[in-house]
Design an enzyme around this catalytic site. Structure first.
Site, PDB file in Angstrom:
ATOM      1  N   TYR A  17     -41.073   6.834  46.220  1.00  0.00           N
ATOM      2  CA  TYR A  17     -42.009   7.207  46.948  1.00  0.00           C
ATOM      3  C   TYR A  17     -42.879   8.123  46.317  1.00  0.00           C
ATOM      4  O   TYR A  17     -44.182   8.316  46.721  1.00  0.00           O
ATOM      5  CB  TYR A  17     -41.527   7.321  48.492  1.00  0.00           C
ATOM      6  CG  TYR A  17     -42.452   7.381  49.591  1.00  0.00           C
ATOM      7  CD1 TYR A  17     -43.133   5.821  49.524  1.00  0.00           C
ATOM      8  CD2 TYR A  17     -42.947   8.116  50.319  1.00  0.00           C
ATOM      9  CE1 TYR A  17     -44.035   5.542  50.729  1.00  0.00           C
ATOM     10  CE2 TYR A  17     -44.058   7.964  51.326  1.00  0.00           C
ATOM     11  CZ  TYR A  17     -44.593   6.649  51.430  1.00  0.00           C
ATOM     12  OH  TYR A  17     -45.455   6.616  52.497  1.00  0.00           O
ATOM     13  N   LYS A  54     -47.490  12.395  52.613  1.00  0.00           N
ATOM     14  CA  LYS A  54     -46.923  12.131  54.104  1.00  0.00           C
ATOM     15  C   LYS A  54     -46.734  13.551  54.352  1.00  0.00           C
ATOM     16  O   LYS A  54     -46.826  13.760  55.681  1.00  0.00           O
ATOM     17  CB  LYS A  54     -45.980  11.166  54.072  1.00  0.00           C
ATOM     18  CG  LYS A  54     -46.362   9.600  53.694  1.00  0.00           C
ATOM     19  CD  LYS A  54     -47.585   9.206  54.666  1.00  0.00           C
ATOM     20  CE  LYS A  54     -47.838   7.894  54.353  1.00  0.00           C
ATOM     21  NZ  LYS A  54     -49.257   7.411  54.931  1.00  0.00           N
TER      22      LYS A  54
HETATM   23  P1  NAP Z   1     -52.411  -1.927  54.006  1.00  0.00           P
HETATM   24  O1  NAP Z   1     -52.366  -3.201  54.969  1.00  0.00           O
HETATM   25  O2  NAP Z   1     -52.736  -1.937  52.385  1.00  0.00           O
HETATM   26  O3  NAP Z   1     -53.084  -0.786  54.622  1.00  0.00           O
HETATM   27  C1  NAP Z   1     -53.891   0.233  53.973  1.00  0.00           C
HETATM   28  C2  NAP Z   1     -55.338   0.572  54.292  1.00  0.00           C
HETATM   29  O4  NAP Z   1     -55.958   1.787  53.676  1.00  0.00           O
HETATM   30  C3  NAP Z   1     -56.283  -0.678  53.787  1.00  0.00           C
HETATM   31  O5  NAP Z   1     -56.909  -1.215  54.729  1.00  0.00           O
HETATM   32  C4  NAP Z   1     -56.899  -0.110  52.618  1.00  0.00           C
HETATM   33  O6  NAP Z   1     -58.260  -0.878  52.331  1.00  0.00           O
HETATM   34  C5  NAP Z   1     -56.976   1.332  53.083  1.00  0.00           C
HETATM   35  N1  NAP Z   1     -57.827   2.200  52.118  1.00  0.00           N
HETATM   36  C6  NAP Z   1     -57.181   2.710  50.991  1.00  0.00           C
HETATM   37  N2  NAP Z   1     -57.982   3.539  50.567  1.00  0.00           N
HETATM   38  C7  NAP Z   1     -59.029   3.691  51.398  1.00  0.00           C
HETATM   39  C8  NAP Z   1     -60.386   4.549  51.141  1.00  0.00           C
HETATM   40  N3  NAP Z   1     -60.669   5.198  50.244  1.00  0.00           N
HETATM   41  N4  NAP Z   1     -61.162   4.505  52.381  1.00  0.00           N
HETATM   42  C9  NAP Z   1     -60.758   3.746  53.508  1.00  0.00           C
HETATM   43  N5  NAP Z   1     -59.775   2.962  53.466  1.00  0.00           N
HETATM   44  C10 NAP Z   1     -58.982   2.895  52.436  1.00  0.00           C
HETATM   45  O7  NAP Z   1     -51.026  -1.261  54.241  1.00  0.00           O
HETATM   46  P2  NAP Z   1     -50.010  -0.704  55.399  1.00  0.00           P
HETATM   47  O8  NAP Z   1     -48.522  -0.966  54.951  1.00  0.00           O
HETATM   48  O9  NAP Z   1     -50.539  -1.381  56.852  1.00  0.00           O
HETATM   49  O10 NAP Z   1     -50.453   0.822  55.462  1.00  0.00           O
HETATM   50  C11 NAP Z   1     -50.898   1.491  56.504  1.00  0.00           C
HETATM   51  C12 NAP Z   1     -50.292   2.900  56.631  1.00  0.00           C
HETATM   52  O11 NAP Z   1     -49.331   2.780  57.107  1.00  0.00           O
HETATM   53  C13 NAP Z   1     -50.507   3.684  55.236  1.00  0.00           C
HETATM   54  O12 NAP Z   1     -50.921   5.041  55.770  1.00  0.00           O
HETATM   55  C14 NAP Z   1     -49.188   3.565  55.134  1.00  0.00           C
HETATM   56  O13 NAP Z   1     -48.722   4.745  54.210  1.00  0.00           O
HETATM   57  C15 NAP Z   1     -48.580   3.524  56.198  1.00  0.00           C
HETATM   58  N6  NAP Z   1     -46.977   3.206  55.941  1.00  0.00           N
HETATM   59  C16 NAP Z   1     -46.934   2.083  55.778  1.00  0.00           C
HETATM   60  C17 NAP Z   1     -45.474   1.623  55.713  1.00  0.00           C
HETATM   61  C18 NAP Z   1     -45.118   0.241  55.335  1.00  0.00           C
HETATM   62  O14 NAP Z   1     -43.938   0.002  54.800  1.00  0.00           O
HETATM   63  N7  NAP Z   1     -46.093  -0.566  55.062  1.00  0.00           N
HETATM   64  C19 NAP Z   1     -44.302   2.289  56.192  1.00  0.00           C
HETATM   65  C20 NAP Z   1     -44.779   3.694  56.740  1.00  0.00           C
HETATM   66  C21 NAP Z   1     -46.049   3.963  56.453  1.00  0.00           C
HETATM   67  P3  NAP Z   1     -58.215  -1.957  51.176  1.00  0.00           P
HETATM   68  O15 NAP Z   1     -56.863  -2.594  51.393  1.00  0.00           O
HETATM   69  O16 NAP Z   1     -59.442  -2.972  51.458  1.00  0.00           O
HETATM   70  O17 NAP Z   1     -58.134  -1.382  49.932  1.00  0.00           O
END
Ligand code: NAP
Length: 256
Positions: free
Chosen positions: A156, A163
């Protein structure tokens, strides 16, 4: 009548139908919320998000790079112009350059560190400031974090440090916003397969380990993150702010 009938929300971080923000949005729509969206500028992000949103026909869908103050200003002016106020925000945005994310933290370069921190942690501060300005009667903000911000989770790496900053930002923002009746909380989500998670080395191993070691003996589902987000955004959680709530099937309480 849905619990969110008459409520106006903004969702940042829908990339596709696997996004955690999308699971939250679907549940919010089902509960009657009116939602505005942002997406990353560029034709492919726009196409993906607009396709997904088509059945719901939201009035506000704005391209936003959270690194750009002018994009955020445009987004919040558009929300204000359309609705006159905002009741809640879902912040579900994170990014680190893949090369930097794969490196041991020791090797991360300055530019990569700044970029990842800016998008993944500072964006919450900027978004909260703009949102609070159009929440005259109070409101609620939710962001997404991961256990790797509290403990070392090999793989990570840089995102764990982002985070940690995000989680402590939640606490300081809760203090700054509390007297304005604006609450802010984080959901610490167990691993879910999404576009972002594909960039984390050893992600499948993380999922397998979590399922094996968590109290419930499985991984969390996106719909469970969504229902927790709705709880934190609704009056059901009116006494909770500055909290990091683990929605990880009990993984984080197990020591060995
Ligand atoms: P995701 O669908 O890829 O979402 C991440 C989002 O961030 C995407 O919409 C991406 O846009 C956007 N993004 C990245 N750079 C950006 C910028 N400069 N300006 C505006 N938007 C931006 O993945 P997700 O897993 O759902 O992630 C959402 C949140 O949950 C994140 O904070 C992640 O760390 C957190 N999280 C995820 C998990 C997991 O296992 N998936 C676990 C714990 C926490 P584009 O895709 O269009 O680039």
């Amino acid at each position: 009548m849905g619990r969110f009938e008459g409520k106006i929300g903004l969702v940042l971080g829908v990339a596709n139908d696997r996004s955690i923000a999308w699971a939250i949005s679907e549940l919010l729509f089902a509960e009657g919320a009116e939602l505005a969206f942002s997406h990353l500028p560029g034709p492919s992000s726009e196409r993906r998000v607009k396709q997904l949103l088509e059945p719901y026909n939201p009035k506000v869908v704005v391209p936003v790079d959270v690194q750009k103050d002018e994009d955020l200003e445009r987004l919040f002016s558009r929300v204000h112009e359309e609705y006159g106020r905002l009741d809640f925000v879902v912040h579900s945005v994170a990014f680190a350059p893949p090369t930097e994310l794969r490196k041991p933290y020791l090797e991360v370069n300055r530019a990569g560190w700044h970029l990842a921190m800016d998008i993944s942690a500072y964006s919450l501060v900027a978004v909260s400031r703009h949102a609070a300005a159009i929440m005259p009667a109070g409101g609620a903000i939710v962001t997404l974090t991961y256990y790797g911000g509290e403990k070392v989770v090999p793989g990570y790496n840089l995102m764990g440090v982002c985070k940690a900053a995000l989680e402590h930002s939640v606490r300081y923002l809760a203090w700054d916003l509390g007297r304005r009746n604006i609450r802010i909380n984080a959901i610490s989500a167990g691993p879910v397969r999404t576009l972002s998670s594909a960039g984390i080395s050893g992600f499948d191993e993380m999922r397998e380990h979590t399922a094996r070691k968590s109290c419930l003996g499985r991984n969390v589902e996106a719909k469970e993150l969504a229902s927790t987000a709705l709880f934190l955004l609704s009056d059901l959680s009116s006494g909770i702010t500055g909290e990091v709530l683990h929605v990880d099937c009990g993984f984080s309480i197990v020591g060995l």
